[in-house]
Scaffold this motif. Structure first.
Motif, mmCIF file in Angstrom:
data_model
loop_
_atom_site.group_PDB
_atom_site.id
_atom_site.type_symbol
_atom_site.label_atom_id
_atom_site.label_comp_id
_atom_site.label_asym_id
_atom_site.label_seq_id
_atom_site.Cartn_x
_atom_site.Cartn_y
_atom_site.Cartn_z
ATOM 1 N N ILE A 131 0.847 -1.197 0.000
ATOM 2 C CA ILE A 131 0.000 0.000 0.000
ATOM 3 C C ILE A 131 0.875 1.237 0.000
ATOM 4 O O ILE A 131 1.801 1.364 0.808
ATOM 5 C CB ILE A 131 -0.932 0.022 1.231
ATOM 6 N N SER A 132 0.578 2.174 -0.904
ATOM 7 C CA SER A 132 1.285 3.451 -0.958
ATOM 8 C C SER A 132 0.266 4.583 -0.985
ATOM 9 O O SER A 132 -0.774 4.476 -1.643
ATOM 10 C CB SER A 132 2.173 3.538 -2.208
ATOM 11 N N THR A 133 0.562 5.659 -0.264
ATOM 12 C CA THR A 133 -0.357 6.798 -0.223
ATOM 13 C C THR A 133 0.386 8.088 -0.537
ATOM 14 O O THR A 133 1.550 8.264 -0.143
ATOM 15 C CB THR A 133 -1.028 6.942 1.157
ATOM 16 N N ALA A 134 -0.271 8.992 -1.235
ATOM 17 C CA ALA A 134 0.236 10.345 -1.478
ATOM 18 C C ALA A 134 -0.734 11.313 -0.826
ATOM 19 O O ALA A 134 -1.914 11.349 -1.190
ATOM 20 C CB ALA A 134 0.342 10.616 -2.977
ATOM 21 N N GLU A 135 -0.254 12.083 0.152
ATOM 22 C CA GLU A 135 -1.145 12.928 0.948
ATOM 23 C C GLU A 135 -0.563 14.332 1.105
ATOM 24 O O GLU A 135 0.638 14.545 0.924
ATOM 25 C CB GLU A 135 -1.369 12.294 2.323
ATOM 26 N N GLY A 168 8.507 19.753 -6.915
ATOM 27 C CA GLY A 168 8.015 18.943 -8.018
ATOM 28 C C GLY A 168 7.354 17.642 -7.627
ATOM 29 O O GLY A 168 6.953 16.858 -8.493
ATOM 30 N N LEU A 169 7.219 17.386 -6.296
ATOM 31 C CA LEU A 169 6.562 16.150 -5.850
ATOM 32 C C LEU A 169 5.064 16.414 -5.715
ATOM 33 O O LEU A 169 4.553 16.685 -4.634
ATOM 34 C CB LEU A 169 7.159 15.670 -4.526
ATOM 35 N N THR A 170 4.365 16.350 -6.838
ATOM 36 C CA THR A 170 2.920 16.557 -6.853
ATOM 37 C C THR A 170 2.212 15.221 -6.692
ATOM 38 O O THR A 170 2.845 14.156 -6.669
ATOM 39 C CB THR A 170 2.492 17.207 -8.174
ATOM 40 N N PHE A 171 0.873 15.267 -6.590
ATOM 41 C CA PHE A 171 0.109 14.017 -6.539
ATOM 42 C C PHE A 171 0.391 13.175 -7.776
ATOM 43 O O PHE A 171 0.583 11.959 -7.677
ATOM 44 C CB PHE A 171 -1.397 14.321 -6.447
ATOM 45 N N GLY A 178 -4.528 11.486 -1.757
ATOM 46 C CA GLY A 178 -5.243 12.339 -0.810
ATOM 47 C C GLY A 178 -6.417 13.070 -1.418
ATOM 48 O O GLY A 178 -7.486 13.150 -0.818
ATOM 49 N N GLU A 179 -6.241 13.592 -2.632
ATOM 50 C CA GLU A 179 -7.332 14.323 -3.275
ATOM 51 C C GLU A 179 -7.079 14.398 -4.778
ATOM 52 O O GLU A 179 -5.948 14.632 -5.214
ATOM 53 C CB GLU A 179 -7.433 15.742 -2.704
ATOM 54 N N VAL A 180 -8.120 14.197 -5.567
ATOM 55 C CA VAL A 180 -8.043 14.395 -7.018
ATOM 56 C C VAL A 180 -8.344 15.863 -7.284
ATOM 57 O O VAL A 180 -9.489 16.300 -7.199
ATOM 58 C CB VAL A 180 -9.038 13.484 -7.766
ATOM 59 N N ARG A 181 -7.286 16.635 -7.606
ATOM 60 C CA ARG A 181 -7.441 18.079 -7.746
ATOM 61 C C ARG A 181 -7.416 18.553 -9.193
ATOM 62 O O ARG A 181 -7.882 19.643 -9.489
ATOM 63 C CB ARG A 181 -6.323 18.798 -6.980
ATOM 64 N N ASP A 182 -6.813 17.763 -10.082
ATOM 65 C CA ASP A 182 -6.658 18.230 -11.463
ATOM 66 C C ASP A 182 -6.771 17.057 -12.420
ATOM 67 O O ASP A 182 -6.821 15.892 -12.014
ATOM 68 C CB ASP A 182 -5.320 18.945 -11.640
ATOM 69 N N LEU A 183 -6.815 17.369 -13.714
ATOM 70 C CA LEU A 183 -6.996 16.352 -14.736
ATOM 71 C C LEU A 183 -5.846 15.360 -14.774
ATOM 72 O O LEU A 183 -6.067 14.151 -14.926
ATOM 73 C CB LEU A 183 -7.148 17.027 -16.112
ATOM 74 N N GLU A 184 -4.615 15.851 -14.613
ATOM 75 C CA GLU A 184 -3.452 14.964 -14.676
ATOM 76 C C GLU A 184 -3.521 13.890 -13.590
ATOM 77 O O GLU A 184 -3.333 12.695 -13.857
ATOM 78 C CB GLU A 184 -2.165 15.781 -14.525
ATOM 79 N N THR A 185 -3.811 14.306 -12.362
ATOM 80 C CA THR A 185 -3.923 13.341 -11.260
ATOM 81 C C THR A 185 -5.070 12.371 -11.510
ATOM 82 O O THR A 185 -4.943 11.161 -11.283
ATOM 83 C CB THR A 185 -4.138 14.078 -9.925
ATOM 84 N N ALA A 186 -6.219 12.897 -11.975
ATOM 85 C CA ALA A 186 -7.383 12.045 -12.231
ATOM 86 C C ALA A 186 -7.070 10.994 -13.287
ATOM 87 O O ALA A 186 -7.427 9.813 -13.133
ATOM 88 C CB ALA A 186 -8.565 12.902 -12.668
ATOM 89 N N GLU A 187 -6.399 11.382 -14.362
ATOM 90 C CA GLU A 187 -6.112 10.435 -15.444
ATOM 91 C C GLU A 187 -5.155 9.335 -14.999
ATOM 92 O O GLU A 187 -5.343 8.158 -15.329
ATOM 93 C CB GLU A 187 -5.534 11.185 -16.652
ATOM 94 N N ILE A 188 -4.126 9.704 -14.230
ATOM 95 C CA ILE A 188 -3.176 8.682 -13.762
ATOM 96 C C ILE A 188 -3.863 7.732 -12.790
ATOM 97 O O ILE A 188 -3.661 6.508 -12.834
ATOM 98 C CB ILE A 188 -1.951 9.347 -13.104
#
Length: 581
Positions: free
Chosen positions: A364-368, A388-391, A409-419
């Protein structure tokens, strides 16, 4: 008994008993041998005879108070009917309150009214006259109530920092708290944070917040005032008003504890404090500073790891909702989204799920931003956009490290959502949060962000929308008589109204806050079925998705809230404040 002792208790050098002891014997409340024994014991223990009689059970405190008021013509006061003024209590030091067992209850100009159990305590009256410079009048109260009131007053005035220049009070300086004091190079700031009363005050506030179950502590400077508030059960309540001149010292102390730059007061800063309460329990505080017109407002978010260990049964899911959550947690791939406003319990829901999945055979890995609760066995990463360590960057790194479960932690933008969606489509279980009002709006929000409808329909498996409502106190909640028509307007089913549903409301007691104690989750658990997937791909609206969910038997937030009312867990007013009819 020597002459001085006899005079101290209202007698004369030539009589065995006098004053209040004599009156108590004459009224038959105490026999003479018992009174003589009580006088001797009081002298040996350096206490007064009233306390000795009450503590030994020789007489009732109320009977003594009535006799004392009659004997000396002093007013009788019931402390249960008095709301103490802490400013009046502060006129006398804690040391004198404990030493003489007295309590200031009223102030009229330069006249101070002092509650006593023994009106013959002339030495106590004289000492308090000298200490305060005021005229002192006494009122008689019951000895047992007096001691309880003194203890409560000392606790409250200690919390509100009565004497910032002295060293009296509970020693809280040795509390183990992580900090960065070794990095200080500013002499003025060093003096500020080493100010012992400031250290004690801040530590005590943090401990009180933990004890009272607060979620946040707000330190707020204004032009002429400074206040400290706790958020308890979702509601902010003022706890203390330190002198406004201490604002810089309080800010410096908090910033040093959280390893922030104490010289930087122009921009917001974020930090963290760890308070170790015992060998097995530590509490983290997430610290945020923000420059305001009259200083820095500082907010501490209390992060208790034990909250993530409560288990899913303690969160308030209805049985069928819990089964859905567990069912989709057990799937090897897909995306589970938790949605709701700030402070709605999303983090606890996610961490509860991670705790269920946290096994030896699962990576399990988390980005927060930042990691709120430390979970041993889970690889947690704090995002840092400055370097440069973004979600999105953290997600890319996770996917190269053989993950089974990923939490964003949160889907804030399109790039994070797509990945995240690609991860869910390629054999990983992804958990994340999104800020929307309910579950159907979450799906359309992703479309608005630019995610392709087909990708949403094939990757998102479960959406949980949630709110937190205050629980009614189990000891004082009151049955309310609500008309049937009013129940129908609230949305209750006709069958519930006809069955005579019981509706409870708040009353308030010593064990709760205005009739409420703790909070409970209200949930909308929406599985993305084939039918809902078709609506998404056809460009359907949130209203169409909500209608399809309702037909499939999914409870919306309002329906879940009404069920909590029917169960007697919370009130109609509380549900109306957190849900929309």
């Amino acid at each position: 008994m020597n002459d001085n002792a006899s005079l101290a208790f209202g007698g004369s050098p030539h009589s065995g008993l006098g004053g209040l002891p004599q009156r108590l014997v004459q009224d038959g409340l105490v026999d003479e041998p018992t009174m003589l024994d009580a006088l001797s014991a009081a002298r040996e223990r350096k206490s007064n005879v009233v306390t000795q009689l009450v503590s030994s059970g020789a007489a009732q405190a109320r009977d003594i108070a009535i006799a004392a008021a009659s004997e000396f013509g002093v007013p009788l006061l019931d402390l249960d009917c008095v709301q103490l003024d802490l400013d009046t209590v502060r006129l006398v030091t804690d040391k004198l309150l404990g030493k003489h067992r007295v309590l200031p209850v009223f102030r009229r100009g330069r006249r101070l009214f002092l509650a006593v159990a023994d009106p013959t305590s002339l030495h106590a009256v004289d000492e308090i006259k000298f200490a305060t410079g005021m005229t002192v009048d006494t009122v008689v109260v019951e000895d047992d109530k007096l001691q309880a009131a003194i203890d409560k007053a000392i606790e409250q005035t200690d919390t509100q920092m009565p004497d910032l220049g002295g060293d009296e009070g509970v020693d809280l300086e040795g509390l183990e708290i992580s900090g960065g004091e070794e990095e200080l190079d500013d002499a003025v700031a060093r003096d500020d944070i080493e100010d012992a009363p400031i250290v004690r005050f801040v530590n005590k506030l943090m401990l009180d917040a933990i004890r009272k179950g607060a979620s946040d502590i707000h330190f707020e400077p204004y032009e002429r005032t400074y206040r400290v508030r706790f958020r308890m059960d979702g509601v902010l309540r003022e706890i203390a008003q330190p002198p406004v001149a201490l604002a810089p010292k309080l800010s410096a102390r908090l910033k040093v504890m959280s390893r922030l730059d104490i010289a930087e007061r122009r921009v917001p800063q974020d930090g963290r404090i760890k308070m170790r309460l015992s060998k097995t329990r530590a509490i983290d505080f997430r610290v945020s500073t923000c420059p305001t017109l009259f200083g820095e407002k500082i907010v501490l978010r209390i992060l208790d790891p034990s909250q993530a260990m409560l288990g899913i049964d303690a969160l308030g899911y209805e049985p069928f909702q819990k089964e859905l959550y567990l069912k989709y947690l057990a799937k090897p791939q897909g995306m589970i989204l938790v949605t709701g406003p700030t402070g709605s319990g999303k983090t606890v829901s996610l961490y509860t799920g991670l705790n269920i999945l946290n096994r030896e055979d699962t990576n399990i890995s988390t980005a927060e931003d930042p990691a709120e609760i430390n979970l041993p066995g889970v690889n947690q990463v704090n995002v840092n956009p400055k370097v440069g360590l973004t979600f999105a960057a953290a997600l890319r790194a996770f996917l190269r490290q053989d993950p089974d479960v990923v939490m964003v932690g949160e889907v804030r933008d399109l790039e994070t959502a797509e990945i995240a969606i690609k991860a869910a489509q390629t054999g990983h279980l992804v958990l994340s949060t999104l800020h929307t009002n309910d579950a159907p709006q979450t799906l359309t929000r992703l479309v608005d962000m630019g995610v392709k409808p087909y990708a949403i329909a094939t990757s998102v498996s479960l959406i949980i929308a949630q709110r937190l409502a205050r629980r009614l106190c189990s000891q004082c909640k009151t049955l309310f008589d609500v008309p049937a028509e009013a129940l129908r307007k609230e949305g209750f089913a006709e069958a519930d109204v006809a069955a005579g549903i019981k509706v409870y409301g708040p009353k308030g007691c010593a064990n709760c806050t205005e009739g409420y104690k703790g909070r409970v989750g209200i949930y909308q658990v929406l599985p993305v079925t084939e039918n809902i997937g078709r609506i998404i791909m056809a460009g359907g609206s949130a209203i169409e998705i909500a209608d399809a969910a309702r037909e499939a038997g999914v409870w919306d937030l309002r329906r879940s809230g009404l069920e909590k009312i029917r169960q007697g867990v919370t009130s109609i007013e509380e549900i109306n404040s957190v849900t929309i009819d």
